[in-house]
Design a protein around this motif. Structure first.
Motif, mmCIF file in Angstrom:
data_model
loop_
_atom_site.group_PDB
_atom_site.id
_atom_site.type_symbol
_atom_site.label_atom_id
_atom_site.label_comp_id
_atom_site.label_asym_id
_atom_site.label_seq_id
_atom_site.Cartn_x
_atom_site.Cartn_y
_atom_site.Cartn_z
ATOM 1 N N PHE A 1 -30.044 4.432 97.212
ATOM 2 C CA PHE A 1 -28.306 5.200 97.001
ATOM 3 C C PHE A 1 -28.653 6.052 96.449
ATOM 4 C CE2 PHE A 1 -25.445 3.809 93.544
ATOM 5 C CZ PHE A 1 -24.127 3.854 93.956
ATOM 6 N N LEU A 2 -30.036 6.412 95.618
ATOM 7 C CA LEU A 2 -29.696 7.744 94.880
ATOM 8 C C LEU A 2 -30.144 8.598 95.560
ATOM 9 C CD1 LEU A 2 -32.642 6.061 91.998
ATOM 10 C CD2 LEU A 2 -30.405 6.164 92.028
ATOM 11 N N PRO A 3 -30.837 8.869 96.631
ATOM 12 C CA PRO A 3 -30.784 10.155 97.463
ATOM 13 C C PRO A 3 -29.232 10.345 97.976
ATOM 14 C CG PRO A 3 -32.968 8.514 98.249
ATOM 15 C CD PRO A 3 -31.778 7.956 97.108
ATOM 16 N N LEU A 4 -28.469 9.545 97.786
ATOM 17 C CA LEU A 4 -27.037 9.636 98.273
ATOM 18 C C LEU A 4 -26.260 10.230 97.420
ATOM 19 C CD1 LEU A 4 -26.086 6.648 100.779
ATOM 20 C CD2 LEU A 4 -26.628 8.735 101.401
ATOM 21 N N THR B 1 -28.717 15.598 87.666
ATOM 22 C CA THR B 1 -29.659 14.459 86.939
ATOM 23 C C THR B 1 -28.974 14.598 86.050
ATOM 24 O OG1 THR B 1 -30.644 16.580 86.363
ATOM 25 C CG2 THR B 1 -31.289 16.110 88.066
ATOM 26 N N ASN B 2 -28.728 15.481 85.136
ATOM 27 C CA ASN B 2 -27.146 14.895 83.922
ATOM 28 C C ASN B 2 -27.064 13.947 84.609
ATOM 29 O OD1 ASN B 2 -29.549 16.417 82.660
ATOM 30 N ND2 ASN B 2 -27.812 18.438 82.643
ATOM 31 N N GLY C 1 -34.443 12.450 82.549
ATOM 32 C CA GLY C 1 -35.968 12.889 82.842
ATOM 33 C C GLY C 1 -36.576 12.177 83.795
ATOM 34 N N VAL C 2 -36.543 10.614 83.952
ATOM 35 C CA VAL C 2 -36.378 9.854 84.705
ATOM 36 C C VAL C 2 -36.090 10.258 86.089
ATOM 37 C CG1 VAL C 2 -36.225 7.769 85.878
ATOM 38 C CG2 VAL C 2 -36.792 7.652 83.541
ATOM 39 N N ILE C 3 -34.532 10.963 86.775
ATOM 40 C CA ILE C 3 -34.423 11.633 88.103
ATOM 41 C C ILE C 3 -34.960 12.394 88.011
ATOM 42 C CG2 ILE C 3 -32.814 12.139 89.055
ATOM 43 C CD1 ILE C 3 -32.287 9.613 89.173
ATOM 44 N N SER C 4 -35.170 13.516 87.415
ATOM 45 C CA SER C 4 -36.300 14.191 87.728
ATOM 46 C C SER C 4 -38.183 14.386 88.448
ATOM 47 C CB SER C 4 -36.360 15.349 86.436
ATOM 48 O OG SER C 4 -35.540 16.185 86.581
ATOM 49 N N ARG C 5 -38.745 13.194 87.461
ATOM 50 C CA ARG C 5 -39.946 13.130 87.754
ATOM 51 C C ARG C 5 -39.450 12.244 88.780
ATOM 52 N NH1 ARG C 5 -40.123 11.543 82.463
ATOM 53 N NH2 ARG C 5 -39.448 8.945 82.741
ATOM 54 N N LEU C 6 -38.977 11.471 88.993
ATOM 55 C CA LEU C 6 -38.509 10.508 90.051
ATOM 56 C C LEU C 6 -38.252 11.434 92.039
ATOM 57 C CD1 LEU C 6 -38.587 8.131 92.131
ATOM 58 C CD2 LEU C 6 -36.042 7.847 91.415
ATOM 59 N N LYS C 7 -37.567 12.780 91.446
ATOM 60 C CA LYS C 7 -36.668 13.487 92.245
ATOM 61 C C LYS C 7 -38.903 14.880 92.914
ATOM 62 C CE LYS C 7 -35.206 17.618 93.332
ATOM 63 N NZ LYS C 7 -35.987 19.157 92.858
ATOM 64 N N ALA C 8 -39.521 14.444 91.959
ATOM 65 C CA ALA C 8 -41.022 15.246 92.393
ATOM 66 C C ALA C 8 -42.067 14.573 92.370
ATOM 67 C CB ALA C 8 -41.372 15.525 90.701
ATOM 68 N N ASP C 9 -41.668 13.616 92.322
ATOM 69 C CA ASP C 9 -42.391 12.536 93.388
ATOM 70 C C ASP C 9 -42.571 12.654 94.572
ATOM 71 O OD1 ASP C 9 -44.248 11.391 90.833
ATOM 72 O OD2 ASP C 9 -42.691 9.624 91.135
ATOM 73 N N TRP C 10 -41.255 12.525 95.255
ATOM 74 C CA TRP C 10 -40.390 12.107 96.140
ATOM 75 C C TRP C 10 -40.595 13.486 97.430
ATOM 76 C CZ3 TRP C 10 -34.547 10.551 95.655
ATOM 77 C CH2 TRP C 10 -34.248 8.975 94.831
ATOM 78 N N GLU C 11 -40.887 14.722 96.657
ATOM 79 C CA GLU C 11 -41.160 16.139 96.872
ATOM 80 C C GLU C 11 -42.754 16.504 97.134
ATOM 81 O OE1 GLU C 11 -40.224 18.806 94.704
ATOM 82 O OE2 GLU C 11 -37.829 18.829 94.710
ATOM 83 N N THR D 1 -36.144 16.326 100.961
ATOM 84 C CA THR D 1 -36.776 15.369 100.567
ATOM 85 C C THR D 1 -35.621 14.535 100.490
ATOM 86 O OG1 THR D 1 -38.355 16.461 99.333
ATOM 87 C CG2 THR D 1 -37.802 15.013 98.719
ATOM 88 N N MET D 2 -34.541 14.758 100.648
ATOM 89 C CA MET D 2 -32.927 13.718 100.735
ATOM 90 C C MET D 2 -33.266 12.881 101.921
ATOM 91 S SD MET D 2 -33.202 12.977 97.042
ATOM 92 C CE MET D 2 -33.572 14.173 95.802
ATOM 93 N N VAL D 3 -33.410 13.825 102.819
ATOM 94 C CA VAL D 3 -32.597 13.446 104.473
ATOM 95 C C VAL D 3 -34.638 12.548 104.395
ATOM 96 C CG1 VAL D 3 -33.090 14.123 106.336
ATOM 97 C CG2 VAL D 3 -31.389 15.323 104.677
#
Length: 420
Positions: free
Chosen positions: A110-113, A121-122, A142-152, A370-372
């Motif tokens: 759900f989050l990548p969509l 992120t805000n 902050g959590v979303i940014s870290r999650l996005k960085a992990d996915w990348e 990354t999201m795809v």
């Protein structure tokens, strides 16, 4: 005024979604039952029937909340103590609620969509508060940014993985143009899905490309070869408009080409008036649904004869890829439903296309890819195995198939008929 005459008004309680609360309560109970069953099975498996039990229950781990598709669900995982850890340390770990789990799998899709749809992120907390309540702490910027960085990071590692021990019998290729805007408006997502020797469909490549050009596809294919994918697929399926075919011929020249019937029918029907499209659709289906190549040729020629005089653009569009459209007849009939179209890619990206719209800001190339990647990774778990995968071994060995049937089987059938 006397105190007895004063009427006090209480602040009205917040209106609750009763159905959601019932579902959450049911989810908590189901989780508790499932986890308790895991603990009991662990104790029964590791404790001896005789003597003092080595493993015993030892209360519960701290209560935690997991974000799911129906909101936050509170869980308690039992703690198990090993009375004799000196022998071999064995720890109990729940497979239903793994350690550190904070979001369900559905939330990870759900989050990548939402990100692709343009939510920054805000804005995640405010956007998801109606679903997950005011305590959606795990979705802070902050959590979303870290999650996005992990996915990348996961995507970067995946793009460099070793492919020397892999072999893919069939490929499906397509260039995906999302509604979500990328920095370069000419950029698209190049995707290849492959089927393994065991019949499992896997994502092989997801990279950015410039207008599906031959150069972009060639860069992708060369990268696959450099990472060890030396053996060419037996068949590749894709849209006829792709620069993919020129790149494939250069990188893997021995691979046969199969044009996607889904794309081809759409292209042909676009060149016909609406009054003709229903009948034309039936005639096109008779081509690719024919049981033999000879019957397909008859239906093919009938379509050309019917529409050539009045609608030459439609017939030219069909005729130019005649042999490539019928290449599937040289492969097992059990595989035809899989290799006539690029459906493994189209069905996966249908949801992404419908749920991503142009937003005011543009996404970076890395963010889109990354999201795809994360969405495809989740979708891959639901892909069905190739029907008739046991025939893949014959395809790899180069066994000849005629009209979907192994040549040796056809000879034996003819001999039996003659003898009879």
């Amino acid at each position: 005024m006397q105190k007895d005459n004063v009427i006090g008004f209480k602040k009205p309680a917040a209106i609750k979604d009763v159905l959601t609360e019932v579902l959450r309560s049911g989810a908590r109970q189901l989780l508790a039952v499932a986890i308790e069953a895991e603990v009991e099975e662990f104790l029964a498996t590791h404790n001896c029937a005789e003597g003092k039990a080595r493993f015993v229950r030892n209360g519960y781990l701290p209560e935690r909340e997991i974000q799911t598709g129906i909101g936050e669900v509170t869980v308690e995982v039992p703690r198990v103590r090993d009375r004799n850890p000196s022998i071999e340390k064995i720890l109990f770990s729940s497979s239903v609620v793994p350690k550190y789990l904070r979001r369900s799998t559905s939330m990870n899709e759900f989050l990548p969509l939402l990100y692709l749809k343009g939510i920054s992120t805000n804005d995640f907390v405010s956007a998801l508060t109606p679903l997950f309540g005011e305590n959606a702490k795990n979705l802070s910027p902050g959590v979303i940014s870290r999650l996005k960085a992990d996915w990348e990071g996961e995507y970067a590692i995946w793009c460099k993985r070793d492919l020397s021990k892999h072999r893919y019998v069939y490929w499906w290729a397509d260039g995906i143009h999302l509604h979500a805007r990328i920095e370069d408006s000419a950029e698209c997502v190049l995707v290849i899905v492959g089927v393994t020797e065991q019949g499992n469909k896997e994502i092989l490549a997801i990279e950015g490309g410039h207008r599906e050009s031959k150069e972009s596809w060639l860069t992708l294919l060369r990268n696959l070869r450099e990472r060890g994918l030396k053996v060419a697929p037996k068949l590749a399926v894709g849209d006829g408009a792709l620069g993919f075919w020129g790149a494939l011929t250069e990188a893997y020249g021995e691979t046969k080409h199969q044009r996607c019937w889904f794309h081809k029918m759409g292209n042909v029907l676009d060149k016909l008036p609406k009054s003709q499209q229903v009948q034309a659709t039936k005639q096109l289906q008779e081509i690719w649904m024919a049981s033999t190549r000879a019957d397909a040729y008859k239906a093919f020629n009938f379509f050309i004869k019917t529409y050539e005089a009045k609608y030459p653009k439609a017939t030219d569009c069909l005729a130019k890829d005649k042999e490539e459209l019928l290449a599937f007849y040289d492969f097992p009939a059990e595989h035809w439903g899989h290799i006539r179209t690029t459906n493994p890619i189209e069905s996966t990206f249908a949801t992404v296309r419908h749920r991503t719209y142009k937003s005011k800001g543009c996404f970076s190339r890395t963010t889109i890819l990354t999201m795809v990647f994360k969405l495809c990774e989740s979708a891959q778990e639901r892909w069905i195995k190739l029907r008739g995968f046991n025939y893949l071994a014959e395809v790899i060995r180069g066994v000849k198939f005629i009209n979907g049937v192994q040549e040796s089987e056809q000879i034996n059938s003819v001999n039996k008929e003659v003898a009879a």
